[in-house]
Design a protein around this motif. Structure first.
Motif, mmCIF file in Angstrom:
data_model
loop_
_atom_site.group_PDB
_atom_site.id
_atom_site.type_symbol
_atom_site.label_atom_id
_atom_site.label_comp_id
_atom_site.label_asym_id
_atom_site.label_seq_id
_atom_site.Cartn_x
_atom_site.Cartn_y
_atom_site.Cartn_z
ATOM 1 N N ILE A 58 0.796 -1.294 -0.024
ATOM 2 C CA ILE A 58 0.155 0.021 -0.044
ATOM 3 C C ILE A 58 0.865 1.137 -0.029
ATOM 4 C CG2 ILE A 58 -1.618 1.408 1.349
ATOM 5 C CD1 ILE A 58 -2.805 -1.336 0.000
ATOM 6 N N ASP A 59 0.697 2.112 -0.737
ATOM 7 C CA ASP A 59 1.124 3.380 -1.143
ATOM 8 C C ASP A 59 0.704 4.687 -0.221
ATOM 9 O OD1 ASP A 59 3.124 2.489 -3.109
ATOM 10 O OD2 ASP A 59 1.295 2.169 -4.220
ATOM 11 N N LEU A 60 -0.393 4.401 0.115
ATOM 12 C CA LEU A 60 -1.163 5.624 0.959
ATOM 13 C C LEU A 60 -2.140 5.271 1.707
ATOM 14 C CD1 LEU A 60 -0.612 8.749 1.230
ATOM 15 C CD2 LEU A 60 -2.544 8.858 -0.524
ATOM 16 N N ASP A 61 -2.184 5.603 2.880
ATOM 17 C CA ASP A 61 -3.180 5.172 3.996
ATOM 18 C C ASP A 61 -4.329 6.368 3.850
ATOM 19 O OD1 ASP A 61 -4.724 4.374 6.117
ATOM 20 O OD2 ASP A 61 -3.200 4.821 7.721
ATOM 21 N N ALA A 62 -5.529 6.091 3.389
ATOM 22 C CA ALA A 62 -6.500 6.997 3.588
ATOM 23 C C ALA A 62 -7.198 6.694 4.705
ATOM 24 C CB ALA A 62 -7.350 6.904 2.387
ATOM 25 N N GLY A 63 -7.209 5.549 5.456
ATOM 26 C CA GLY A 63 -7.833 5.323 6.739
ATOM 27 C C GLY A 63 -7.790 6.121 7.740
ATOM 28 N N ARG A 64 -6.760 7.134 7.565
ATOM 29 C CA ARG A 64 -6.617 8.163 8.492
ATOM 30 C C ARG A 64 -8.031 9.147 8.577
ATOM 31 N NH1 ARG A 64 -1.172 10.560 6.846
ATOM 32 N NH2 ARG A 64 -1.423 9.356 4.918
ATOM 33 N N ILE A 65 -8.398 9.007 7.265
ATOM 34 C CA ILE A 65 -9.830 10.056 7.612
ATOM 35 C C ILE A 65 -10.797 9.545 8.580
ATOM 36 C CG2 ILE A 65 -11.763 10.753 5.965
ATOM 37 C CD1 ILE A 65 -9.733 10.556 3.588
ATOM 38 N N ALA A 66 -10.988 8.049 8.522
ATOM 39 C CA ALA A 66 -11.808 7.461 9.252
ATOM 40 C C ALA A 66 -11.516 7.741 10.853
ATOM 41 C CB ALA A 66 -12.333 6.029 9.075
ATOM 42 N N THR A 67 -10.240 7.670 11.110
ATOM 43 C CA THR A 67 -9.973 7.873 12.672
ATOM 44 C C THR A 67 -10.028 9.349 13.019
ATOM 45 O OG1 THR A 67 -7.597 7.748 12.008
ATOM 46 C CG2 THR A 67 -8.714 5.606 12.419
ATOM 47 N N GLY A 68 -9.937 10.252 12.071
ATOM 48 C CA GLY A 68 -9.914 11.887 12.487
ATOM 49 C C GLY A 68 -8.745 12.239 12.287
ATOM 50 N N GLU A 69 -7.447 11.358 11.915
ATOM 51 C CA GLU A 69 -6.128 11.923 11.826
ATOM 52 C C GLU A 69 -5.767 12.853 10.731
ATOM 53 O OE1 GLU A 69 -3.418 8.374 12.769
ATOM 54 O OE2 GLU A 69 -5.178 7.403 12.932
ATOM 55 N N SER A 70 -6.677 12.512 9.656
ATOM 56 C CA SER A 70 -6.686 13.527 8.566
ATOM 57 C C SER A 70 -7.997 13.673 7.815
ATOM 58 C CB SER A 70 -5.793 12.738 7.462
ATOM 59 O OG SER A 70 -5.569 13.473 6.268
ATOM 60 N N THR A 71 -8.047 14.951 7.230
ATOM 61 C CA THR A 71 -9.201 15.166 6.349
ATOM 62 C C THR A 71 -9.100 14.853 4.938
ATOM 63 O OG1 THR A 71 -8.376 17.443 5.750
ATOM 64 C CG2 THR A 71 -9.487 17.104 7.923
ATOM 65 N N ILE A 72 -10.277 14.933 4.329
ATOM 66 C CA ILE A 72 -10.477 14.455 2.965
ATOM 67 C C ILE A 72 -9.531 15.438 2.128
ATOM 68 C CG2 ILE A 72 -11.943 14.304 0.965
ATOM 69 C CD1 ILE A 72 -14.051 13.161 2.805
ATOM 70 N N GLU A 73 -9.497 16.719 2.470
ATOM 71 C CA GLU A 73 -8.810 17.732 1.730
ATOM 72 C C GLU A 73 -7.305 17.432 2.124
ATOM 73 O OE1 GLU A 73 -8.145 22.708 1.785
ATOM 74 O OE2 GLU A 73 -9.610 21.614 3.090
ATOM 75 N N GLU A 74 -6.875 17.212 3.105
ATOM 76 C CA GLU A 74 -5.451 17.001 3.217
ATOM 77 C C GLU A 74 -4.866 15.695 2.494
ATOM 78 O OE1 GLU A 74 -5.255 18.700 7.890
ATOM 79 O OE2 GLU A 74 -5.552 16.679 7.648
ATOM 80 N N MET A 75 -5.834 14.667 2.507
ATOM 81 C CA MET A 75 -5.310 13.379 1.888
ATOM 82 C C MET A 75 -5.580 13.576 0.550
ATOM 83 S SD MET A 75 -4.193 10.297 2.488
ATOM 84 C CE MET A 75 -4.693 10.408 4.281
ATOM 85 N N GLY A 76 -6.375 14.396 -0.037
ATOM 86 C CA GLY A 76 -6.302 14.503 -1.522
ATOM 87 C C GLY A 76 -4.983 15.423 -1.775
ATOM 88 N N TRP A 77 -4.792 16.372 -1.172
ATOM 89 C CA TRP A 77 -3.377 17.005 -1.394
ATOM 90 C C TRP A 77 -2.047 16.061 -1.474
ATOM 91 C CZ3 TRP A 77 -2.202 21.289 -3.850
ATOM 92 C CH2 TRP A 77 -3.026 22.373 -3.931
ATOM 93 N N GLU A 78 -2.223 15.278 -0.287
ATOM 94 C CA GLU A 78 -1.177 14.377 -0.119
ATOM 95 C C GLU A 78 -1.013 13.595 -1.551
ATOM 96 O OE1 GLU A 78 0.623 11.061 2.845
ATOM 97 O OE2 GLU A 78 -1.064 12.426 3.434
ATOM 98 N N LEU A 79 -2.230 12.961 -1.970
ATOM 99 C CA LEU A 79 -2.362 12.131 -3.130
ATOM 100 C C LEU A 79 -1.606 12.829 -4.340
ATOM 101 C CD1 LEU A 79 -2.839 9.420 -4.452
ATOM 102 C CD2 LEU A 79 -5.476 10.238 -4.446
ATOM 103 N N PHE A 80 -2.240 13.815 -4.531
ATOM 104 C CA PHE A 80 -1.788 14.791 -5.643
ATOM 105 C C PHE A 80 -0.400 14.943 -5.722
ATOM 106 C CE2 PHE A 80 -0.969 19.286 -7.124
ATOM 107 C CZ PHE A 80 -1.466 19.085 -8.380
ATOM 108 N N ARG A 81 0.340 15.255 -4.530
ATOM 109 C CA ARG A 81 1.845 15.462 -4.613
ATOM 110 C C ARG A 81 2.465 14.071 -4.846
ATOM 111 N NH1 ARG A 81 -0.006 18.995 -0.293
ATOM 112 N NH2 ARG A 81 0.642 21.224 -0.794
ATOM 113 N N LEU A 82 1.662 13.111 -4.277
ATOM 114 C CA LEU A 82 2.523 11.809 -4.721
ATOM 115 C C LEU A 82 2.417 11.446 -6.181
ATOM 116 C CD1 LEU A 82 3.608 9.116 -3.688
ATOM 117 C CD2 LEU A 82 1.362 8.329 -3.119
ATOM 118 N N ILE A 83 1.164 11.825 -6.755
ATOM 119 C CA ILE A 83 0.992 11.517 -8.254
ATOM 120 C C ILE A 83 2.012 12.212 -8.944
ATOM 121 C CG2 ILE A 83 -0.502 12.248 -10.033
ATOM 122 C CD1 ILE A 83 -2.751 11.700 -8.268
ATOM 123 N N LEU A 84 2.506 13.575 -8.806
ATOM 124 C CA LEU A 84 3.460 14.227 -9.347
ATOM 125 C C LEU A 84 4.831 13.357 -9.159
ATOM 126 C CD1 LEU A 84 2.575 18.031 -8.734
ATOM 127 C CD2 LEU A 84 1.948 16.602 -10.826
#
Length: 516
Positions: free
Chosen positions: A461-487
């Motif tokens: 697994i390259d990225l853990d989006a489960g942090r959204i469910a636990t409240g450690e991250s927001t959808i917006e923060e995870m979206g930006w993290e994924l965007f930068r990972l894509i680049l």
């Protein structure tokens, strides 16, 4: 370990997620589920054990009553389900699919999102203006009969030739089970033939097309060459080939000529607008539409704002949410194209005496997804909020920027093959149950819906989006993290786990035409 002792020992607070104020169910967040008698802060008490990701009734649901999640009806209760009860598969039936003849067409077109300037990646620019994220030699085949020969040739190319061409990332065979023993002129044969033609032109292959054929197959090798290209075919039955060694030498000589061209390519700074990114999900669970897919959707919006092309797919996992998509179509023509692809697939399933109830899979259901409606509502979250600018029939090449629906089956392998044919140069793949999926032809970023899966499959697994469910991250923060990972992945700065392991699935053609 029993769920009760796990909760008691760790001191985990019982948690559920409700997505809309109109929902009468919520999903359990706690790993390993929650036991009967669990009390939530609002007084809701579980009447029975509810597994992780499965739904609990927030109010009494009568027999025949609607079960709502995402603010939509995902099922009809087959029996009374009391408040605090487990809303499990045997207690629901699937509601009818939205009729296709009364859908709103381009009635709620989203306003253009603010442009996102200044983002770049290091890519390989092609003569036709497209940009690849990899520099790969691809060798097409016109018929299954030559696949074994090509496998031998590929081994020798990797061992003997590739070390002399260090700027080439690799060589792949575009093999398949098509080309002969089929009704080549049947109307639906256009799909596999178009797919093979388009695959060879993927931007990651640098325009250096070559085909290995047998010579007696129905799919003539030249049909896989770009218009105007007169050379590029090795035909095993040619009289000049005296023995197997001669066949291999012909393949290797043609491959080396193309490796010389590809080896001269170098990465250059390109705007993010040159990216073509595919979005897909597999091994989905009830968290897919809560964590990973919304994060993919946010990243999709960022890519669209940057001028890139984003493809989302999987007709059977869009069909039951089509009423949410046709209003987002940029024009009525685009909305009608969406309906066209839904109708085609409805008819395709009917001819096979199948229907949409064959999806979800048993694993999806174990992960908390009861009906295809629930699965579809979570799946379309990948599409973000942008206007839908175009629709591709299976295997068509993309020619537009922005958010595009590329019609494919939901099968991971068929969808991946068709998205490659449409021109993706990178794919983002979300999973809740887990799947060792990868593509040799384009990098795949794997996103987990749950932290537990990300930890257990830490080297897949390259990225853990489960942090959204636990409240450690927001959808917006995870979206930006994924965007930068894509680049980073597009630039070759980061290597996804599937590339690290060389973990790649075979290409799988979608062939609805008759086999003779």
């Amino acid at each position: 370990m029993p769920a009760a002792s796990h909760v008691q020992r760790t001191g985990d607070e019982p948690r559920i997620i409700r997505l809309s104020e109109t929902d009468n169910v919520a999903i359990v967040v706690n790993a390993f589920g929650l036991p009967p008698g669990t009390v939530f802060p609002d007084g809701l008490t579980l009447r029975e054990f509810v597994p992780e990701g499965h739904k609990v009734a927030l109010a009494d649901i009568p027999e025949g009553g609607a079960v709502r999640r995402y603010g939509e009806v995902i099922g009809i209760a087959l029996q009374e389900i009391p408040r605090g009860g487990w809303v499990e598969e045997s207690r629901l039936r699937t509601p009818p699919a939205p009729p296709l003849d009364a859908l709103p067409l381009a009635t709620r077109v989203p306003a253009p999102l603010p442009p996102l300037d200044g983002y770049t990646f290091e890519g390989y620019r092609n003569p036709d203006g497209s940009v690849g994220t990899r520099n790969i030699l691809a060798i097409s085949t016109s018929v299954q009969c030559v696949a074994g020969t090509l496998d031998v040739a590929l081994r020798r190319i990797r061992e003997e030739l590739l070390p002399r061409y260090p700027n080439v990332d690799g060589v792949v065979g575009l093999t398949h089970a098509y080309g002969c023993g089929v009704a080549i002129n049947a109307p639906e044969a256009v799909i596999p033939i178009r797919t093979l033609q388009s695959l060879a032109r993927n931007p990651n292959f640098g325009g250096e097309v070559m085909v290995v054929g047998l010579g007696c197959e129905k799919l003539v090798s030249e049909r896989l060459l770009p218009d105007g290209q007169s050379d590029g075919v090795v035909r095993l039955q040619d009289e000049r080939h005296h023995g197997f060694g001669a066949m291999l030498q012909s393949i290797m000589a043609m491959a080396e000529a193309r490796l010389e061209v590809l080896n001269r390519r170098r990465r250059e700074t390109c705007p993010a607008a040159d990216l073509v990114v595919g979005l897909q999900c597999g091994g989905s669970d009830a968290f897919s539409g809560v964590t990973a897919n919304p994060a993919l959707g946010y990243a999709a919006d960022l890519l669209v704002r940057a001028g890139a092309t984003v493809l989302f797919s999987e007709v059977t996992e869009v069909r039951d949410a089509i009423h949410l998509l046709t209003p987002r179509a940029e024009t009525e023509e685009v909305a009608r194209a969406l309906i066209r692809e839904m109708a085609w697939y409805d008819a395709y399933l009917a001819r096979g005496e199948a229907d949409r109830s064959a999806n979800p899979s048993p694993g999806n259901k174990t992960g908390g997804l009861n009906t295809i409606v629930e699965k579809a509502l979570g799946s379309v979250a990948k599409s973000g909020t942008s206007a839908i600018r175009g629709v591709l029939a299976p295997g068509e090449r993309v020619r537009q920027k922005g958010l595009i629906f590329a019609a494919t089956p939901a099968s991971d392998f068929v969808c991946g093959t068709l998205q490659l044919a449409s021109g993706i140069t990178l794919q983002v793949f979300s999973t809740g149950r887990g799947t060792p999926y990868g593509l040799a032809q384009a990098p795949v970023i794997k996103v987990a819906t749950r932290t537990e899966l990300s930890r257990r499959w830490s080297d897949l697994i390259d990225l853990d989006a489960g942090r959204i469910a636990t409240g450690e991250s927001t959808i917006e923060e995870m979206g930006w993290e994924l965007f930068r990972l894509i680049l980073d992945v597009a630039s070759g700065r980061r290597e996804p786990w599937s590339d690290h392991w060389g973990l790649y699935n075979d290409l799988t053609l979608f062939n609805p035409a008759p086999v003779t």
